[in-house]
Design a protein around this motif. Structure first.
Motif, PDB file in Angstrom:
ATOM      1  N   UNK A 291       0.813  -1.218   0.000  1.00 51.75           N
ATOM      2  CA  UNK A 291       0.000   0.000   0.000  1.00 51.75           C
ATOM      3  C   UNK A 291       0.842   1.263   0.000  1.00 51.75           C
ATOM      4  N   UNK A 292       2.049   1.180   0.508  1.00 52.56           N
ATOM      5  CA  UNK A 292       2.977   2.322   0.524  1.00 52.56           C
ATOM      6  C   UNK A 292       4.384   1.749   0.411  1.00 52.56           C
ATOM      7  N   UNK A 293       4.858   1.501  -0.801  1.00 52.33           N
ATOM      8  CA  UNK A 293       6.086   0.724  -1.003  1.00 52.33           C
ATOM      9  C   UNK A 293       7.324   1.265  -0.284  1.00 52.33           C
ATOM     10  N   UNK A 294       7.391   2.551  -0.030  1.00 50.35           N
ATOM     11  CA  UNK A 294       8.553   3.110   0.651  1.00 50.35           C
ATOM     12  C   UNK A 294       8.407   3.242   2.149  1.00 50.35           C
ATOM     13  N   UNK A 295       7.398   2.608   2.707  1.00 58.48           N
ATOM     14  CA  UNK A 295       7.104   2.811   4.126  1.00 58.48           C
ATOM     15  C   UNK A 295       8.138   2.131   5.025  1.00 58.48           C
TER      16      UNK A 295
END
Length: 514
Positions: A291-295
């Motif tokens: 959902x937020x690849x850089x999280x």
């Protein structure tokens, strides 16, 4: 706790001498006949049934993978191969699932040259232990700050990593400043008299200037993985990574200006942060969040007694100001609304005995004159970023979330802080502990001033003497912490340690049950 199984040195060192060759000659010749694994292996984000594994090749290659519960690989399970390609700097990582709990897991990589299917590497082996499904004792280490302030790999290497590894922790929690992308290395460091006090015996082009390009950010990570102590620990101990500022640039936020910094030809902080984030996720065995690849913020459950909540105090913060706002707005946030909602929800849902909050910056220590971290230094009621932390602490008390412990690094010394409403200006919270450790291989500073908004009290501190700054690792003031949770009593013991493996201070906390 069951004794960890040690890999044979041959298997750890890439089937023999290849790793030694890498250390001596970082620039690997493309003319070699077989692929080579250039920077060892890593594992990370391990829970009871899965874990991340990582490696890197010297050329485009198809990497075959096996996992087993025995070092002989007699019961090996083949995994689908992955391609190591230039788009990820020939680094690959994957989540291995379906693993048994509380089990030594061995993984093996073999690389096939994509341009020559007959050229196959020697195998490379690593191991980790999955989290327990029942209440067995757990031990882990934490620290931060690697290869900073000009102190790189010298003849002794990053020896504190070996000291940590000697305790055979279940995992290592790296609290941030995993690299120093803004800290170039000189070949020699001299004192005021001109005498050489440190030689960086290993140096690379990527470390001779500040990182700006994607390859330069990658090179910062690859430099650290040239150290023999780091490589040896990576092969046997999973690392759970978070980041702070030096992964991008000192005191990084989205509003940070570098227009006056002549070291940088790239003046756009957003471009630098994007490149730094890509390198971080390529080079660290951190789980991918679709959902937020850089999280970076996430929760890892390590058995029924421990949940770890990794915070990200960089990506969602407002600008660095005087930190004295009277209202909570986007400007005064450090966690951000979405991360805060996630943290409250996950803390409430946690059934683990202990909830460790891994924060890349301390709560009550004044950093950067009050503009850089949470504490603003006025010793008064909550203002600025303190408002968000006050909101969180109030929630933890009201929701009856028990047994929270904060672990952090960042300030380059070690300390134990106890927070109590009896000493505080903001009083609507339950008492808790914050433990500080680091650096693991960087300059030593401190101690910092305490802000009394949340009532901290120093129970222990070890830092340089007054007037001493940026002491090298050879001075001995390199620190890590050990956390042990007893399977029988569920007590949590924290030990503050130094590079010489001296126990400096310890405390044991009893769990509180609802």
């Amino acid at each position: 706790m069951p004794k960890l199984h040690s890999l044979s040195r041959r298997n750890v060192l890439i089937g023999g001498s290849a790793l030694a060759t890498t250390l001596a000659m970082p620039a690997i010749s493309r003319a070699q006949s077989r692929p080579v694994f250039t920077h060892g292996v890593q594992s990370g984000d391990v829970d009871a049934s899965s874990g991340m594994i990582w490696t890197r090749t010297d050329r485009p290659a198809k990497v075959m993978m096996e996992v087993a519960t025995t070092e002989s690989f007699s019961n090996a399970r083949q995994l689908a191969p992955m391609n190591a390609l230039p788009g990820s700097d020939m680094a690959i990582k994957r989540l291995v699932e379906g693993l048994p709990s509380d089990q030594d897991i061995f993984y093996r990589f073999t690389a096939m040259d994509l341009n020559d299917v007959n050229a196959t590497s020697e195998p490379l082996v690593g191991r980790f232990r999955t989290a327990p499904g029942s209440r067995r004792s757990v031990k882990f280490a934490w620290s931060g700050d690697t290869a900073g302030q000009g102190w790189g790999i010298n003849e002794d290497g990053m020896a504190c990593y070996s000291t940590m590894a000697s305790h055979q922790p279940d995992f290592f929690l790296h609290s941030g400043d995993t690299i120093y992308a803004d800290g170039p290395l000189e070949d020699e460091v001299t004192d005021e008299s001109g005498a050489v006090i440190w030689r960086n015996t290993v140096n690379t082009d990527a470390k001779r200037k500040v990182a700006e390009t994607l390859d330069e950010y990658r090179g910062q990570w690859l430099y650290n993985m040239m150290d023999e102590h780091v490589l040896a620990m990576n092969a046997e101990v999973p690392t759970f990574f978070q980041w702070d500022d030096h992964e991008v640039i000192n005191n990084w936020s989205s509003s940070r200006s570098i227009m006056e910094d002549e070291r940088y030809s790239e003046k756009n902080i957003h471009v630098l942060a994007a490149r730094a984030a890509q390198a971080f996720h390529e080079m660290a065995p951190i789980r991918y969040t679709p959902a937020e690849p850089g999280r970076v913020y996430r929760k890892i459950s390590y058995g029924p007694m421990l949940d770890i909540f990794f915070l990200d105090l960089r990506s969602y913060r407002g600008p660095n100001t005087d930190n004295m706002q009277d209202e909570l707005t986007d400007e005064s946030r450090i966690l951000g609304a979405e991360q805060m909602a996630w943290l409250k929800r996950e803390l409430t849902n946690s059934r683990a005995t202990w909830k460790v909050i891994a924060s890349d910056m301390p709560i009550g220590l004044v950093v950067g004159g009050g503009a850089e971290a949470v504490a603003n230094g006025d010793n008064g009621t909550a203002k600025g970023r303190e408002l968000e932390i006050a909101n969180l602490l109030r929630f933890i008390k009201a929701a009856e979330v028990k047994n929270t412990v904060w672990l952090t690094a960042d300030v380059h010394y070690t300390a134990a802080h106890h927070y109590s409403p009896d000493r505080a200006q903001f009083q609507d919270f339950a008492p808790f502990w914050e433990f500080v450790s680091g650096p693991i291989h960087a300059g030593t500073f401190g101690p910092n001033d305490l802000d009394m908004t949340f009532g901290p009290e120093v129970r222990y501190v070890k830092a340089p003497e007054a007037g001493q700054v940026n002491l090298p690792p050879s001075a001995g003031l390199q620190f890590f912490g050990l956390v042990e949770i007893d399977g029988a009593t569920e007590q949590l013991t924290v030990r503050l340690m130094d590079r010489a493996n001296t126990e400096l201070w310890a405390t044991t906390l009893d769990p509180e049950h609802v």
